[in-house]
Design a protein around this motif. Sequence first.
Motif, PDB file in Angstrom:
ATOM      1  N   ALA A  77      -8.016 -11.032  -7.877  1.00  0.00           N
ATOM      2  CA  ALA A  77      -6.575 -10.911  -8.086  1.00  0.00           C
ATOM      3  C   ALA A  77      -6.201  -9.480  -8.470  1.00  0.00           C
ATOM      4  O   ALA A  77      -5.180  -8.950  -8.020  1.00  0.00           O
ATOM      5  CB  ALA A  77      -6.105 -11.891  -9.158  1.00  0.00           C
ATOM      6  N   VAL A  78      -7.022  -8.851  -9.281  1.00  0.00           N
ATOM      7  CA  VAL A  78      -6.795  -7.462  -9.684  1.00  0.00           C
ATOM      8  C   VAL A  78      -6.819  -6.563  -8.450  1.00  0.00           C
ATOM      9  O   VAL A  78      -5.907  -5.753  -8.227  1.00  0.00           O
ATOM     10  CB  VAL A  78      -7.849  -7.024 -10.725  1.00  0.00           C
ATOM     11  N   ARG A  79      -7.853  -6.702  -7.646  1.00  0.00           N
ATOM     12  CA  ARG A  79      -7.955  -5.884  -6.420  1.00  0.00           C
ATOM     13  C   ARG A  79      -6.800  -6.177  -5.469  1.00  0.00           C
ATOM     14  O   ARG A  79      -6.281  -5.281  -4.813  1.00  0.00           O
ATOM     15  CB  ARG A  79      -9.291  -6.131  -5.747  1.00  0.00           C
ATOM     16  N   GLY A  80      -6.416  -7.449  -5.388  1.00  0.00           N
ATOM     17  CA  GLY A  80      -5.318  -7.846  -4.515  1.00  0.00           C
ATOM     18  C   GLY A  80      -3.983  -7.234  -4.909  1.00  0.00           C
ATOM     19  O   GLY A  80      -3.075  -7.134  -4.092  1.00  0.00           O
ATOM     20  N   ARG A  81      -3.859  -6.823  -6.161  1.00  0.00           N
ATOM     21  CA  ARG A  81      -2.636  -6.182  -6.651  1.00  0.00           C
ATOM     22  C   ARG A  81      -2.745  -4.660  -6.628  1.00  0.00           C
ATOM     23  O   ARG A  81      -1.938  -3.963  -7.214  1.00  0.00           O
ATOM     24  CB  ARG A  81      -2.340  -6.640  -8.078  1.00  0.00           C
ATOM     25  N   GLY A  82      -3.790  -4.138  -5.965  1.00  0.00           N
ATOM     26  CA  GLY A  82      -3.927  -2.697  -5.819  1.00  0.00           C
ATOM     27  C   GLY A  82      -4.533  -1.982  -7.008  1.00  0.00           C
ATOM     28  O   GLY A  82      -4.484  -0.756  -7.092  1.00  0.00           O
ATOM     29  N   GLY A  84     -15.117 -22.540 -14.397  1.00  0.00           N
ATOM     30  CA  GLY A  84     -16.074 -22.003 -15.344  1.00  0.00           C
ATOM     31  C   GLY A  84     -15.911 -20.503 -15.516  1.00  0.00           C
ATOM     32  O   GLY A  84     -15.135 -19.864 -14.793  1.00  0.00           O
ATOM     33  N   PRO A  85     -16.656 -19.913 -16.435  1.00  0.00           N
ATOM     34  CA  PRO A  85     -16.518 -18.482 -16.710  1.00  0.00           C
ATOM     35  C   PRO A  85     -16.787 -17.586 -15.496  1.00  0.00           C
ATOM     36  O   PRO A  85     -16.009 -16.665 -15.231  1.00  0.00           O
ATOM     37  CB  PRO A  85     -17.544 -18.224 -17.814  1.00  0.00           C
ATOM     38  N   ALA A  86     -17.872 -17.842 -14.756  1.00  0.00           N
ATOM     39  CA  ALA A  86     -18.210 -16.970 -13.629  1.00  0.00           C
ATOM     40  C   ALA A  86     -17.126 -17.010 -12.558  1.00  0.00           C
ATOM     41  O   ALA A  86     -16.694 -15.964 -12.047  1.00  0.00           O
ATOM     42  CB  ALA A  86     -19.561 -17.357 -13.041  1.00  0.00           C
ATOM     43  N   GLU A  87     -16.658 -18.198 -12.210  1.00  0.00           N
ATOM     44  CA  GLU A  87     -15.617 -18.322 -11.186  1.00  0.00           C
ATOM     45  C   GLU A  87     -14.302 -17.718 -11.668  1.00  0.00           C
ATOM     46  O   GLU A  87     -13.600 -17.042 -10.904  1.00  0.00           O
ATOM     47  CB  GLU A  87     -15.404 -19.780 -10.783  1.00  0.00           C
ATOM     48  N   THR A  88     -13.968 -17.931 -12.924  1.00  0.00           N
ATOM     49  CA  THR A  88     -12.738 -17.357 -13.478  1.00  0.00           C
ATOM     50  C   THR A  88     -12.784 -15.837 -13.401  1.00  0.00           C
ATOM     51  O   THR A  88     -11.808 -15.193 -12.997  1.00  0.00           O
ATOM     52  CB  THR A  88     -12.523 -17.826 -14.927  1.00  0.00           C
ATOM     53  N   LEU A  89     -13.920 -15.257 -13.746  1.00  0.00           N
ATOM     54  CA  LEU A  89     -14.052 -13.805 -13.696  1.00  0.00           C
ATOM     55  C   LEU A  89     -13.971 -13.288 -12.263  1.00  0.00           C
ATOM     56  O   LEU A  89     -13.322 -12.257 -12.001  1.00  0.00           O
ATOM     57  CB  LEU A  89     -15.350 -13.358 -14.358  1.00  0.00           C
ATOM     58  N   GLU A  90     -14.581 -13.987 -11.324  1.00  0.00           N
ATOM     59  CA  GLU A  90     -14.510 -13.576  -9.920  1.00  0.00           C
ATOM     60  C   GLU A  90     -13.081 -13.676  -9.396  1.00  0.00           C
ATOM     61  O   GLU A  90     -12.611 -12.802  -8.666  1.00  0.00           O
ATOM     62  CB  GLU A  90     -15.467 -14.397  -9.064  1.00  0.00           C
ATOM     63  N   ARG A  91     -12.383 -14.742  -9.757  1.00  0.00           N
ATOM     64  CA  ARG A  91     -10.976 -14.892  -9.351  1.00  0.00           C
ATOM     65  C   ARG A  91     -10.136 -13.747  -9.937  1.00  0.00           C
ATOM     66  O   ARG A  91      -9.254 -13.212  -9.270  1.00  0.00           O
ATOM     67  CB  ARG A  91     -10.401 -16.211  -9.864  1.00  0.00           C
ATOM     68  N   LEU A  92     -10.409 -13.416 -11.193  1.00  0.00           N
ATOM     69  CA  LEU A  92      -9.676 -12.339 -11.847  1.00  0.00           C
ATOM     70  C   LEU A  92      -9.901 -11.016 -11.118  1.00  0.00           C
ATOM     71  O   LEU A  92      -8.946 -10.295 -10.817  1.00  0.00           O
ATOM     72  CB  LEU A  92     -10.094 -12.223 -13.313  1.00  0.00           C
ATOM     73  N   ALA A  93     -11.160 -10.704 -10.832  1.00  0.00           N
ATOM     74  CA  ALA A  93     -11.473  -9.457 -10.124  1.00  0.00           C
ATOM     75  C   ALA A  93     -10.780  -9.417  -8.764  1.00  0.00           C
ATOM     76  O   ALA A  93     -10.222  -8.385  -8.364  1.00  0.00           O
ATOM     77  CB  ALA A  93     -12.979  -9.294  -9.975  1.00  0.00           C
ATOM     78  N   THR A 143       2.760  -8.277 -13.695  1.00  0.00           N
ATOM     79  CA  THR A 143       1.565  -8.183 -12.864  1.00  0.00           C
ATOM     80  C   THR A 143       0.367  -8.780 -13.575  1.00  0.00           C
ATOM     81  O   THR A 143      -0.404  -9.543 -12.983  1.00  0.00           O
ATOM     82  CB  THR A 143       1.283  -6.701 -12.498  1.00  0.00           C
ATOM     83  N   LEU A 144       0.209  -8.454 -14.834  1.00  0.00           N
ATOM     84  CA  LEU A 144      -0.924  -8.986 -15.591  1.00  0.00           C
ATOM     85  C   LEU A 144      -0.843 -10.499 -15.736  1.00  0.00           C
ATOM     86  O   LEU A 144      -1.834 -11.204 -15.616  1.00  0.00           O
ATOM     87  CB  LEU A 144      -1.001  -8.294 -16.954  1.00  0.00           C
ATOM     88  N   GLU A 145       0.356 -11.006 -15.952  1.00  0.00           N
ATOM     89  CA  GLU A 145       0.549 -12.448 -16.025  1.00  0.00           C
ATOM     90  C   GLU A 145       0.166 -13.103 -14.703  1.00  0.00           C
ATOM     91  O   GLU A 145      -0.493 -14.157 -14.684  1.00  0.00           O
ATOM     92  CB  GLU A 145       2.001 -12.759 -16.376  1.00  0.00           C
ATOM     93  N   ALA A 146       0.549 -12.495 -13.597  1.00  0.00           N
ATOM     94  CA  ALA A 146       0.245 -13.049 -12.280  1.00  0.00           C
ATOM     95  C   ALA A 146      -1.260 -13.070 -12.011  1.00  0.00           C
ATOM     96  O   ALA A 146      -1.782 -14.076 -11.509  1.00  0.00           O
ATOM     97  CB  ALA A 146       0.975 -12.270 -11.190  1.00  0.00           C
ATOM     98  N   VAL A 147      -1.954 -11.993 -12.337  1.00  0.00           N
ATOM     99  CA  VAL A 147      -3.406 -12.000 -12.071  1.00  0.00           C
ATOM    100  C   VAL A 147      -4.113 -12.978 -12.995  1.00  0.00           C
ATOM    101  O   VAL A 147      -5.074 -13.633 -12.598  1.00  0.00           O
ATOM    102  CB  VAL A 147      -4.045 -10.587 -12.136  1.00  0.00           C
ATOM    103  N   ALA A 148      -3.628 -13.126 -14.224  1.00  0.00           N
ATOM    104  CA  ALA A 148      -4.228 -14.079 -15.148  1.00  0.00           C
ATOM    105  C   ALA A 148      -4.033 -15.512 -14.651  1.00  0.00           C
ATOM    106  O   ALA A 148      -4.969 -16.331 -14.688  1.00  0.00           O
ATOM    107  CB  ALA A 148      -3.652 -13.912 -16.549  1.00  0.00           C
ATOM    108  N   LYS A 149      -2.862 -15.809 -14.161  1.00  0.00           N
ATOM    109  CA  LYS A 149      -2.600 -17.153 -13.631  1.00  0.00           C
ATOM    110  C   LYS A 149      -3.419 -17.421 -12.373  1.00  0.00           C
ATOM    111  O   LYS A 149      -3.917 -18.528 -12.169  1.00  0.00           O
ATOM    112  CB  LYS A 149      -1.108 -17.351 -13.373  1.00  0.00           C
TER     113      LYS A 149
END
Length: 130
Positions: A25-30, A14-23, A120-126
Motif C-alpha cells: 500500500a505504501v509503494r502503491g501511494r508513491g 497475521g503479522p507477516a501478511e499485514t506487513l506485506e500489505r502495508l508495504a 494517506t496514512l489512514e488509507a494505507v493502514a486500512k
Amino acid sequence: MTSNGLVTLASDAGPAETLERLAAAVRGRGMAVMARIDHAGAAARVGLELRPTEVLIFGNPRAGTPLMQAAQTVGIDLPLRALVWQDASGKTWLSYNDPRWLAERHGIGEAAMVGGLAATLEAVAKAATG
C-alpha cells in the motif's frame, strides 16, 4: 486523533501478511519503503522471546520536506513508520503516529499538507489491516 497521537487498528490477517500489505500500500501511494526493523528477530538473536513486532519505515520527500521546512525538529519523527505487532491472544495490530499529532508536537499547525498526509496514512493502514 487520540490524546497521545497513536492510532491503532486491528488487522484481519497475521503479522507477516499485514506487513506485506502495508508495504504494498505504501509503494502503491508513491512512497518508498526505507527500512524494516524486526524487533522479534533481534530479540531471538540474543536468546529472548518477543511476539511478532516489526516496524516499517517509509516516506516521500515531497511530503516530508515541507514539514521539515516548517519545523526541522519534525525530522526526528520522519520518515513515517508503522508498527505491526501481535498481542498475547494472537491478534495482530497496526499502530502509527497521527501526522496531525506530529504537527502539533512540533508546532507546525494544521497545514493542508498535514491533512493530506494523515489521509494517506489512514488509507494505507486500512489497506494493510483489511
